[in-house]
Motif scaffolding. Sequence first.
Motif, PDB file in Angstrom:
ATOM      1  N   PHE B 847       0.838  -1.202   0.000  1.00  0.00           N
ATOM      2  CA  PHE B 847       0.000   0.000   0.000  1.00  0.00           C
ATOM      3  C   PHE B 847       0.872   1.251   0.000  1.00  0.00           C
ATOM      4  CE2 PHE B 847      -2.841   3.185   1.762  1.00  0.00           C
ATOM      5  CZ  PHE B 847      -4.034   2.877   1.149  1.00  0.00           C
ATOM      6  N   GLY B 890      -5.269   7.894   3.788  1.00  0.00           N
ATOM      7  CA  GLY B 890      -4.403   6.722   3.647  1.00  0.00           C
ATOM      8  C   GLY B 890      -3.731   6.344   4.949  1.00  0.00           C
ATOM      9  N   ALA B 891      -3.392   7.355   5.742  1.00  0.00           N
ATOM     10  CA  ALA B 891      -2.572   7.089   6.927  1.00  0.00           C
ATOM     11  C   ALA B 891      -3.367   6.442   8.053  1.00  0.00           C
ATOM     12  CB  ALA B 891      -1.930   8.384   7.410  1.00  0.00           C
ATOM     13  N   MET B 894      -3.660   2.673   8.122  1.00  0.00           N
ATOM     14  CA  MET B 894      -2.338   2.090   8.344  1.00  0.00           C
ATOM     15  C   MET B 894      -1.925   2.218   9.811  1.00  0.00           C
ATOM     16  SD  MET B 894      -1.393   0.832   5.526  1.00  0.00           S
ATOM     17  CE  MET B 894      -2.942   0.651   4.713  1.00  0.00           C
ATOM     18  N   VAL B 895      -2.199   3.390  10.401  1.00  0.00           N
ATOM     19  CA  VAL B 895      -1.834   3.612  11.806  1.00  0.00           C
ATOM     20  C   VAL B 895      -2.614   2.639  12.691  1.00  0.00           C
ATOM     21  CG1 VAL B 895      -1.973   5.245  13.706  1.00  0.00           C
ATOM     22  CG2 VAL B 895      -1.185   6.008  11.476  1.00  0.00           C
ATOM     23  N   PHE B 898      -1.271  -0.781  12.385  1.00  0.00           N
ATOM     24  CA  PHE B 898       0.032  -0.826  13.034  1.00  0.00           C
ATOM     25  C   PHE B 898      -0.113  -0.937  14.546  1.00  0.00           C
ATOM     26  CE2 PHE B 898       3.914   0.795  14.797  1.00  0.00           C
ATOM     27  CZ  PHE B 898       4.876   0.305  13.949  1.00  0.00           C
ATOM     28  N   LEU B 899      -0.981  -0.081  15.103  1.00  0.00           N
ATOM     29  CA  LEU B 899      -1.114  -0.075  16.559  1.00  0.00           C
ATOM     30  C   LEU B 899      -1.686  -1.410  17.046  1.00  0.00           C
ATOM     31  CD1 LEU B 899      -2.273   3.568  17.253  1.00  0.00           C
ATOM     32  CD2 LEU B 899       0.004   2.571  17.448  1.00  0.00           C
TER      33      LEU B 899
END
Lengths: 579, 916
Positions: B847, B890-891, B894-895, B898-899
Motif C-alpha cells: 500500500f 491513507g494514513a 495504516m496507523v 500498526f497499533l
Amino acid sequence: MSRKKIISLIIAIVILGVLNSMAIISISLIFSDGKTALGITMVILVVLIDLVVLNPKYYAFRYMIPAMILLLILTFYPMYYTFEVAFSNYGTGHLFTRQQTVQKLLTEYFFVPENSQEFDFYIYDNYTDYKPSDNFIILLKRKSDEKLFLANKPEAMAWDSEGDISLAKGVMAPLEKDKATLKDQTFIADYDSESGNIVSFESNNKNYIYFYSPQDQSTKANAPFFYSEIRGKWLKNVEYTGDNYKLRLNANTLFTTFITSDNLYGLINEIAEEGGRVVQKNKIYNKKTDYILPEEEGYFIDKDENGQNFKVAGYIDYVGFKNFIQMFTDPKITGPFFQIFIWTFIWAGLSVLFTFAIGLALALVLNDRNLKGKKIYRTLLIIPWAVPAFISALVWRYGLFNETYGVINRFIIQGIFGGEPIKWLGDAFWAKIAVLIMNTWLGFPYMMTVSLGALQSIPSDLYEAASIDGAKPRQRFQKITFPLLLVTLAPLLVGSFAYNFNNFVGIYLLTQGGPAIAGSSTVAGSTDILISYTYKLAFEGRGQDFGFASAISILIFLIVVGISYFNFKLSGSFEEVNR
Amino acid sequence: MAVERKAYWLRHLILIIIVIIVLFPIAWLVNTSIRRDEAAFSPNLFSSRVTFQHYKNLLFPQSSVGRLVIDIQSAVYQTGDYSDKSEEEITGIVQNYIDKYDELTEKSVKISESINSELENLRKAIDNNIYPNMIESINIIREKDIELLNERISQLDIDTNSPYFIAAVGKTLLSYDNWNTDTFKYLLSEFGSVGKEIFNKIENFDNSLNKLKKNETELFEKVSKMEFDEKNDVLKSISNTPLYYDPFDYTEWRKIEWLKIINKFLKDIDDEELQVIKSNFYDSFKEARDNFEIVNQSIEELNTEVQKLIENSYTDKTKNYLDAVVSLEDINSSLENLYKSLNSDREARKEIIDGLSVADPVIAPETEKLEILKNTTEKSLTKNYPVLDSVVEPDKIFNSIQNQNHSINNMLQNINALEITKTISILSELEKIRDLYDWFLENARNISSISENSDIKNTLKILDASYSNLSRILPSFENTIDDLVSIESKIGNYLIDIERLEKQKADYEKTIEENEYYALNEIDNLSKAEELVNILVVKNIAKNEFSDSVTVNNYIKEISPLIESFTEEKPKKRYNDYLWYSNAEEAYTNGIEGSVILKSTIDNMNTYMSSLKESVYDYIKLKFLKSPVSIDEFTELQNEFNTGYQLFNAKYQRASRLISDMLDFPPSYSTEISGSLKSMDKNLFDVVQIWKTKQRTYFFFTRWLLNSVIVALSVAIISVLTAALAAYPFSRLRFSGRRQGLLVLLLIQMFPSVMFMIAIYALLQFLGMYIPSLGLNSLGGLIFAYSGGIAFNIYLIKGYYDTIPNSLEESAMIDGCTRFQAFIKVVAPLARPILAVVAILTFMNIFNEFVMARVFLQDITKWTYAVGLWQFSGEFQTEWGPFCSAALIGAIPMVLFFLILQDYIVGGLTQGSVKG
C-alpha cells in the motif's frame, strides 16, 4: 503401483507437457526479442521444474515451485541483469543495442549527392505584440526552375546533452495556386500588387509576414534575430521532407540555401578472423568516402573532412570494470561520489545515534512499573512510526519545511525567534539537518520500543544485588543497564544502520537528494545517499547512466552484505539455520 | 514518599511536553485537513473554523455547478470519458447531470437566502449596538494616542520656526489633492503668511459658497410657491445646482447653461421679489466661481513656492547627492538593457562564426592546390624565362581572378578591422589565397606569354577550376561577412556606450559616496520635520471627541503609520475595535452584493438551461444519427457561469475573509452575534463549494484507493500462499541445499531493488505485447512485479513453523495422511496467526510502495494511492486542505493496523527485519 497413482501420474505428466510446450513457445518469443538473459532464466526454470516434478529425490523442492517461479523471474533475473548492466556502458548515448544503432545510422545521417537541387529560402514570421517570434514558416525557391515550395516550422525530435535541438523535422509542399497545405494547415499567399512578391501568408487567422532572407539585402536588419533565434535554434539540424525531397541547410553555401541530401551510411558484410575462426560481421561504411567505420568503446567512429576521428553513434557494449574504476579515478565523478559515499555513512550513523539516544532516554523514563499512563504514552509516541513514511515525508516537505509557507519557518523561526527564514531544502547544510530531523522523528519510536523490550528482559535480581552493594542510580545504569542493553540491542543497531544506509524514502521524498552539488558532471545532490543517487542516475535527469548506477548498486549490496555478516556474527542469529 | 511523588509529576510534565512536540506534525496534519481557510496563507497555525468538506470532496466527490456545466457539454458531444458510450447511456448521464444541476442551484438559492437573513441580523446589530460601542471605545483610545503623540513631539525636538519645518509643511500640503478639507486648512495656518493668505481665500470661497447655498434654497422655496407651466423644470434645474459647484473640477463651474434655462422661464414673470432673489442667486454663483478660481490660482502659486522652499532647505551637497541617486537609477536600467542586447548579438555572432567554418572544406584544399601550383609555375618560369613581349595579353582567366581577388581583399579589409578576426581560422586561409593570387597576377603576363607550355596550360586549367570552386562559395561568404561586420559594429557601439555609462556610473557613485553623510543628515532632519507635521495633522483631526465613523476612519488612516513607526504595537491590533466595525460594514455590503449577483447568475443560467433541456435529447439523437449539431446554449451557459461565478465568488470570498477576521479578533465591546457569524461563514463556504469548478483529480481519488487495495490485497494473498508453501520444507525436511537456500533467501533481500526496475520494466513491456493485462500500465503487471518480494516472508513463516511441534504431523501421517495433506490440514491451520500477520504486513508495505508504481503506471485511472498522493502533493502545493485530508485518509487505516499489530511487528523486527 496402484491404479490411482498411475492416473494421477499421467495427469501430472499431461499437465507438465502442456506447461512445457507453453514455456517453449514463450522462450522462443523471448529469444526472438533479443532478451537472451531472460530466455536462459526461463530455460533454467523449466528444466528445474521438470526435474523437481519428475524426480522424487527432489520432493522437498516441489513445495517451492511457485516461489521458485516468482524468485527466479522477479529477483534472480533482475539481479543478474543488474550485474550484466554494471559491466556495460548502458545509458545515455548507449541506449540501444548494436543492431538498433546500425538501423539509426542507416536512416538518420545524410550528405549531399552529386545531382542535388538547391533552394533559396525566405523566412515568414508570425509577429506577436509587434515583435518577431520564433513561430515562422519558410518559402523555398528551387534554383533550377524557380518553383516555389512552403515549409513549416519544424518539430524538435531530439536534443543533445546541452538541451539544444539535435534533430528537427518539418514538412514541405509545393505552392500551388497561392496555396500550400502542411499537416492539414493551409497557408494562403498574399502578393504585393506592385512587385508581385509574396509579402505574407495567412493561416488560421495567423499572419506570417516576410521577415528575412539571406538572398535579400533589404532584410539585413532582421539578421541578428534570424541567427540567434531561428537558425541557431531551429534550422541548424532541420530536415524537411515532401515532394520526394529531403532537404537540409547547405553547408557549401554557408547555410544560405537548402539542398537535397541523401543517407550517409550503408551496410556491408566483412569477413574477419576472430580467435582463429572466420566470422561474418556487418560493418557500417560511409557512402561518400567509402570509409568503413571502425568501432571503439561502443561507438562507431567516422572521419571528418580533415581526417579527424569523431564518434557517430554509440551502442550498448561490454566495458569490463570501467564503471567500477571510474568511481575512484574520474575526477568529475570521484568528488561528488565520495561526498555521497561519506554522507551515506554519516547519515546512517547519525540517524542511528539520534534515534537510539532519544528512544533509549524515553524507554528509561517509561520503564517504571509505578508510572501511570505508561501504555498511553507508549501508544502516542509510537505514532510517527505507524504513519507510512512516504506520507510523513510529503507532509514534512510541503507543510513543515517549505521555505515560504512552511510552518517551521513561519511560526517557529520567524514567529518565535524572529529570525530569517531558513532555506531548509535549498541550502546544502540545512537540507542535511532537515532530513536528519525528519528521520529522527520517524525512527525514534522503533528504538524506544526495542529498548523497552530489552530493559524488561534484564533480570531484576541484578539491580537488587547492586542496591545491596550501595550502587547509585547512575552507577546502576553505567554498570548494569547499558552494557546488558548493548548486548541485546547491538544487532538491532547494526540492522538499523543497514536499513538507513538504504533509506530511499527518507531522502528522496523530502529533498529529492537536492540541492545539487555544484560542478558535478552527474545528478549528484548534497543530501543524496548512494541508493537515491543510484535511482537518480538511472531514472532522472538528462544523462541516464544505467551502467554506473548498476555498479553502485552492486557496491551497496557488498557493503550491506558486509554489515549483515558482521551482524550475524554479533547475534549468532544464523545459528538456527544450522539446526 | 513525597520526593517520589514530586519526581513523578516532573516525569509526567516532561513526557507530556515530549508527546506534544512529537505529535505536533500529526496534530498540524489533522487540523489542516479540516480547516476551512487556506492554511498556507493564514497567519494562524491552527484554526477552529472546521469543515469536513475536503474529506467529502475526496471520498464522495460531489459534482459542482462549474463541473456540471463542463460535464454536460462533454457528455453531449461525447468527448473524453464519454466517447465510447451508447445513446441510452449518454441520455441517462445527461438526464442525471441536469437533475443534479437543478438540485445544486436550488440548494445554493436556499443557502444564499439564509445568508441574506443573517446579513440583515448583522445590519441590525451594527446599527443598534456595534456602532455606538465602537465610537465610545475609540474615544478612549484617542486620549491614549494623544498622550503618546505629545511624548513623541518632545522626543523629536523640532523648532517649528526652522526652515525644515516650513518645508515639511509645504511638502505635506502638496500631497493633498483636495484643498477644501480641515486638514488642509490646518496645514495652511501653519504655513506662514502665504498660508494665511490662501487660508483667507478659502474662507472667502466658503463664505460665498454658503451664500450661494442660502440663495439657492431661497429661490427654490420662492419658485415652489408659485404656479406656472414650466415650474417643475425650473425646480429641477435649481436643485441640480450642487452638481456644478464641485470644488475639484473647474470645468463644472463653467457649465452655466442651466442658469440660462432658469432665466428663460423666470425672466418674464412679473414678480419683483422673485427677480431680486434670482439676481442674488446669479451673483452669488458668479462670486463663488470667481473665488474658486482665485483659490485655485494661489494653490498653483503655492506649488512653486513649496518647491523653492524644499530646495532651499537643502544645501548643494544634498542636491547633488539626490540628483546622483536619480541619475544612477537611470544609468543602471540603461546598462541592463545594453547588456541584454549585447548578449543577444554575441549569440548571433557566435552562430555566424560557427557557420563560417563549414566553408573550411571548400577553401582549405584550394589553398593547398594553389600553393603547389605556385611552386611548379615558379619552376617553369625560371626554366624557360619568358621574353617579355608587349603584345602578349594576359590570359582571360586572370581577369576573373583579379575580380575575385579584389572581392577577397575587400572582405579581408572589412573584417581585419575587427578584434574578433583572430578567432576565425578560415580567414588566414583566405589571406593565403589572396597572397597566392597576388603572385599569380603579378606574373600574369609572364605566365601568359609561355602559355604554349603544357605545364602552364595545366596551371591555367587548375587556376580556372579553383576560381570556379571559390566563386561558388565566396558570394555567400561575403554576405555573411557583411552580417558579421554589421553585428560586430553594433557590438562595438554597445561596448562604447557601456564604457561611457560605466564611467558615468562611477562618477555618480563617487558623488553619492562623498556627499552621503552630510546629505543623509539633512534628509533625516527634513523627514523628522515631516513626521512632526504628520503628528500635528493627526492631533488636529483628533482635537474633538469623535462622533462619526468618517472622522474615525480618516484619523486611523493618518495615525496608523505613525503608531507603527514609533511603538511596537501593530495599528491593526490597537484600532481593532474600529476595524472590526468597518469589517462588519464591508462584509455586509459584499455579502448583499454577492447574493444579488448569485441570484441573477442563477436566473440567467436557468433560462439557457431550460431551453437546453427542451432540445438536448434531440441533439443527442442527431449526434447518433451522425449529423452533429453545435449547441449555442453551452457557450452561453459557460460564459454566464464564468462571469457570474467570478463576480459573486469574489464578493463572497471577501465577506468570508472579513468574517473570519472578525471571528479571530473580536472587539473589546460585546457584539452578541458571533453565533450568527459562524453560521454565515459556513454558508458562504458551502455556496462556493457548490459552485466552484473542481479539479479533475478529485474524481480519481477513490479509484486510486480502490486500485491500491486491489493491488495490495492480491499481492498479500499471492505472497502468503507461495511463502507458506515454500517455507514448509525448510522447516520440516532435511535436504541437500537447505542451508544454502536459506542463506540465499537472506542474501537476495539485501540487494538494492531499485535497479531491478530496469529489468522488470523491460519484462513487463515484453509481457504486455502478448498479455496486455500483465503489461506496463496495468494493475496486473504491477501485482506481478510486486510478487517477487517473498524471500523474507518465507524466512519469517519458517521461523513460526519451527515452533509447531513435529508430533502433530507425525500422528496425522500415521493416520494415513500424505505429507502434503498433513501440511495443509495440520501445520497451515496452526500457523494461521503468522500467516495473517505476514499478509497484513505485506498489505501495508505494498500500500505504501510508490517508487515502482510511479514508474510502471502512466494512466491517471490506474494509479495507486501512493502515486496519486505524490501527484497531489505537487498539484496542491499550497492547497494544504485537500492534500492533508488525502494523506490522512491513507494514513489512518495504516496507523490503526500498526497499533493493533504492534507486538507482532516489534517481534518480527527484533528477528532482524526492518520496516520498509
